[in-house]
Design a protein around this motif. Structure first.
Motif, mmCIF file in Angstrom:
data_model
loop_
_atom_site.group_PDB
_atom_site.id
_atom_site.type_symbol
_atom_site.label_atom_id
_atom_site.label_comp_id
_atom_site.label_asym_id
_atom_site.label_seq_id
_atom_site.Cartn_x
_atom_site.Cartn_y
_atom_site.Cartn_z
ATOM 1 N N LEU A 1 13.912 -26.789 41.917
ATOM 2 C CA LEU A 1 13.867 -27.702 40.776
ATOM 3 C C LEU A 1 12.503 -27.583 40.094
ATOM 4 O O LEU A 1 11.471 -27.873 40.697
ATOM 5 C CB LEU A 1 14.106 -29.141 41.249
ATOM 6 N N LEU A 2 12.505 -27.142 38.838
ATOM 7 C CA LEU A 2 11.270 -26.949 38.080
ATOM 8 C C LEU A 2 11.314 -27.728 36.771
ATOM 9 O O LEU A 2 12.384 -28.032 36.244
ATOM 10 C CB LEU A 2 11.060 -25.467 37.754
ATOM 11 N N MET A 3 10.138 -28.015 36.264
ATOM 12 C CA MET A 3 10.002 -28.686 34.976
ATOM 13 C C MET A 3 9.081 -27.875 34.060
ATOM 14 O O MET A 3 8.130 -27.257 34.518
ATOM 15 C CB MET A 3 9.485 -30.106 35.169
ATOM 16 N N TRP A 4 9.412 -27.874 32.786
ATOM 17 C CA TRP A 4 8.667 -27.143 31.752
ATOM 18 C C TRP A 4 7.815 -28.155 31.004
ATOM 19 O O TRP A 4 8.330 -29.142 30.482
ATOM 20 C CB TRP A 4 9.678 -26.488 30.820
ATOM 21 N N TRP B 1 2.097 -23.788 28.035
ATOM 22 C CA TRP B 1 3.373 -24.278 28.547
ATOM 23 C C TRP B 1 3.622 -23.548 29.851
ATOM 24 O O TRP B 1 3.502 -22.320 29.912
ATOM 25 C CB TRP B 1 4.494 -23.999 27.554
ATOM 26 N N VAL B 2 3.923 -24.309 30.902
ATOM 27 C CA VAL B 2 4.140 -23.720 32.229
ATOM 28 C C VAL B 2 5.310 -24.418 32.922
ATOM 29 O O VAL B 2 5.668 -25.553 32.600
ATOM 30 C CB VAL B 2 2.883 -23.832 33.120
ATOM 31 N N GLU C 1 9.728 -37.434 36.978
ATOM 32 C CA GLU C 1 9.468 -36.221 36.194
ATOM 33 C C GLU C 1 10.699 -35.362 35.938
ATOM 34 O O GLU C 1 10.688 -34.548 35.018
ATOM 35 C CB GLU C 1 8.381 -35.384 36.881
ATOM 36 N N THR C 2 11.751 -35.528 36.747
ATOM 37 C CA THR C 2 12.918 -34.655 36.583
ATOM 38 C C THR C 2 14.227 -35.383 36.352
ATOM 39 O O THR C 2 15.187 -34.780 35.873
ATOM 40 C CB THR C 2 13.099 -33.741 37.820
ATOM 41 N N VAL D 1 14.031 -29.635 32.307
ATOM 42 C CA VAL D 1 14.141 -29.463 33.754
ATOM 43 C C VAL D 1 15.181 -28.384 34.009
ATOM 44 O O VAL D 1 16.176 -28.288 33.280
ATOM 45 C CB VAL D 1 14.572 -30.797 34.414
ATOM 46 N N ALA D 2 14.958 -27.569 35.039
ATOM 47 C CA ALA D 2 15.923 -26.513 35.358
ATOM 48 C C ALA D 2 15.927 -26.222 36.860
ATOM 49 O O ALA D 2 14.896 -26.349 37.521
ATOM 50 C CB ALA D 2 15.570 -25.233 34.591
#
Length: 186
Positions: A63-66, A75-76, A101-102, A149-150
């Motif tokens: 689970l990642l966030m941009w 942007w990371v 955050e997600t 979020v992805a």
């Protein structure tokens, strides 16, 4: 060849004076001396504890966030994480940050992995890493936290580290830890 007397390379601290302080950081200047007698001053940052969580689903996706990081103006992609509030259980903070955050909630309480210091030569910045297997979507992320979020396949996330799309120390360490767990290295 290294000396058996490790204390011979220890620096001497003559004093430390406060430059600025708030609830998140304490900035000071330390007067120090090297073993050879050289004396100088060095900025020292002491920061609040943080908790970062690597959440992995049953398809080996993380689970990642941009988000935009203004300090480096980039942007990371990142793992969710943030400050541990005073008197807050760090594992609870880790779960809270994932939700805020997600918009996803870890299925179980995140498990402690390690504490690391990302800038040990300049800062005391304890960062706790947690691991969570699975999450359920509970809503939308806080509008101030992330652009999107992805769920990203773990192997792709490792490639994103190589390309610089993932640059934060906590995210890099968390993703590499998840990869090691998958390959049964640790």
């Amino acid at each position: 060849m290294a000396s058996d007397n490790r204390e011979s390379t220890q620096w001497t601290i003559y004093g430390e004076r406060l430059v600025d302080e708030n609830p998140f950081i304490r900035l000071s200047i330390a007067s120090v001396g090297l073993p050879d007698g050289t004396k100088f001053e060095q900025y020292v940052m002491r920061m609040r504890r943080t908790a970062t969580t690597v959440v992995v689903d049953d398809q080996d996706r993380v689970l990642l966030m941009w988000r935009h990081r203004f300090i480096v103006d980039r942007w990371v992609w990142e793992l969710p994480g943030g400050y541990v509030d005073q008197a807050e259980d760090p594992a609870s903070a880790a779960a809270r940050e994932v939700e805020e955050e997600t918009g996803w909630r870890p299925i179980q309480k995140p498990e402690f992995v390690m504490t690391f210091q990302p800038m040990i030569g300049n800062a005391d910045s304890p960062q706790d890493l947690y691991f969570a297997k699975g999450a359920v979507e509970i809503g939308r992320p806080d509008i101030n936290e992330t652009e999107r979020v992805a769920w990203v396949p773990l192997e792709k996330a490792v490639g994103m580290i190589r390309s610089g799309e993932i640059a934060g120390a906590g995210s890099v360490i968390g993703i590499l830890h998840a990869l090691a767990m998958r390959h049964d290295f640790g």
